[in-house]
Write an enzyme that holds these catalytic residues in place. Structure first.
Site, short mmCIF file in Angstrom:
data_model
loop_
_atom_site.label_atom_id
_atom_site.label_comp_id
_atom_site.label_asym_id
_atom_site.label_seq_id
_atom_site.Cartn_x
_atom_site.Cartn_y
_atom_site.Cartn_z
N ALA A 252 0.82 -1.22 0.00
CA ALA A 252 0.00 0.00 0.00
C ALA A 252 0.85 1.27 0.00
CB ALA A 252 -0.93 0.00 1.22
N ASP A 253 2.16 1.11 -0.09
CA ASP A 253 3.05 2.25 0.07
C ASP A 253 2.92 3.26 -1.07
OD1 ASP A 253 5.59 3.23 1.57
OD2 ASP A 253 6.08 3.35 -0.56
N VAL A 254 2.72 4.51 -0.70
CA VAL A 254 2.55 5.57 -1.70
C VAL A 254 3.83 5.78 -2.51
CG1 VAL A 254 2.12 8.04 -1.97
CG2 VAL A 254 0.77 6.71 -0.38
N LEU A 256 6.01 3.49 -3.28
CA LEU A 256 6.04 2.39 -4.24
C LEU A 256 5.13 2.70 -5.42
CD1 LEU A 256 6.86 -0.61 -4.90
CD2 LEU A 256 4.80 -1.28 -3.64
N TRP A 294 11.80 2.35 -4.71
CA TRP A 294 11.89 3.57 -3.89
C TRP A 294 13.08 4.41 -4.31
CZ3 TRP A 294 11.30 1.33 1.73
CH2 TRP A 294 9.93 1.17 2.01
#
Length: 298
Positions: A252-254, A256, A294
């Site tokens: 869910a990482d923004v 990413l 990232w």
DNA sequence: GTCCAGGATACTG
DNA sequence: CAGTATCATGGA
């Protein structure tokens, strides 16, 4: 006086300058310093505050210099272990490169990331604090908040005109009330989460060793998620950067999402199902895949 | 002024 | 169980 110097051998796939580029991404970072291809890090080793300088050595080595002490044998050994973990030096990355070279998305990261290691956050308390602090706020503000935590509750060593810091101990944070963090602009919820986690670690009911002893990383993930303030993203962030689960995947990482959007030149961010599809073959390299993606953002 | 940030939880229907 | 509100403030 010439500081004590030691060499640490590095693996085949390793590019120290790319690791330094990641480590130097924020000017607000207080827990290490990068200058002139040299990395400075304060650690407590064998009971003493030890200031290390790390740089490329001859051949495939890193050169460690102990700047403020003649190290004890135990401190040398602890420093070596710390660096092996911090830079993930013992991992054989050949499988990841085989994967990445044949993966349409990951291949795009290699020109700028090749040789990069997954830089760790060795200390569990620091990793949890950093992840929770960074929830739903921009990274710059997250660094500002971490800096306040470090400068108000951490330990400082001054050396040659620079300040070096240790992250606060869980004991120190456990002794606070939520107001003690809220005045530094942590939200009320995050203040409670951090103090509670500090207490769990201080009393020994939560530890890196204990999490790793649960048998597999899914057990550690379940334990982490059961703690207030730790959701799937935070648990996987900590699994990835502290516990070294190669399959950790903060999906869910923004960051990413933005990295994928940028690398694939999309006009929107990818959906979770789309990312799952892209990552279908990543297996035990999801953590490295995330870290490389990232790193394309800086 | 608006929108989004390296999310998680409590509440609502 | 799936959506929605709330948090808390800064950076762009």
């Amino acid at each position: 006086m010439t500081p004590e110097t030691y060499l640490l051998s590095t693996p085949a796939i390793f590019d120290f300058s790319r690791c330094l580029r990641y480590l130097g991404r924020s000017p607000l970072e207080l827990l290490h310093r990068v200058e002139d291809n040299r990395l400075y890090k304060l650690l407590r080793l064998d009971g003493q505050l030890v200031l290390l300088a790390i740089e490329s050595g001859e051949g495939n080595t890193l050169r460690l210099s102990f700047l403020n002490h003649t190290p004890t044998p135990a401190a040398i050994s602890e420093a070596t272990l710390y660096l092996e973990q911090w830079f993930d030096l013992k991992r054989d990355l050949s499988g990841f490169y085989t994967l990445a070279e044949s993966d349409a998305l990951l291949a795009k990261t290699l020109p700028t990331c090749s040789g990069l290691r997954l830089i760790g956050v060795n200390d569990l308390f620091e990793a949890l604090c950093w992840a929770i602090t960074g929830q739903q706020i921009n990274l710059t503000f997250a660094y500002t908040l971490k800096g306040r935590l470090v400068q108000n509750f951490g330990e400082k060593l001054q050396h040659a005109g620079h300040d070096y810091w240790l992250f606060p101990t869980p004991q120190r944070i456990a002794a606070l009330t939520p107001d003690g963090l809220r005045i530094h602009q942590f939200s009320g919820k995050k203040s409670e989460y951090l103090i509670n986690i500090a207490r769990l670690i201080a009393e020994g009911s939560l530890s890196q060793h204990g999490l790793l002893a649960l048998g597999d990383f899914r057990g550690a993930e379940a334990t982490l998620v059961s703690i207030h303030g730790i959701g799937a993203w935070t648990a996987n962030y900590v699994l990835m950067r502290c516990l070294r689960d190669p399959a950790a995947f903060p999906i869910a990482d923004v960051g990413l999402h933005n990295a994928i959007k940028y690398q694939l030149q999309m006009d929107r961010k990818p959906t979770i199902p789309e990312i799952q599809q892209m990552a279908a073959n990543w297996g035990n390299w999801k953590a490295y895949a995330t870290f490389y993606l990232w790193n394309t953002l800086y």
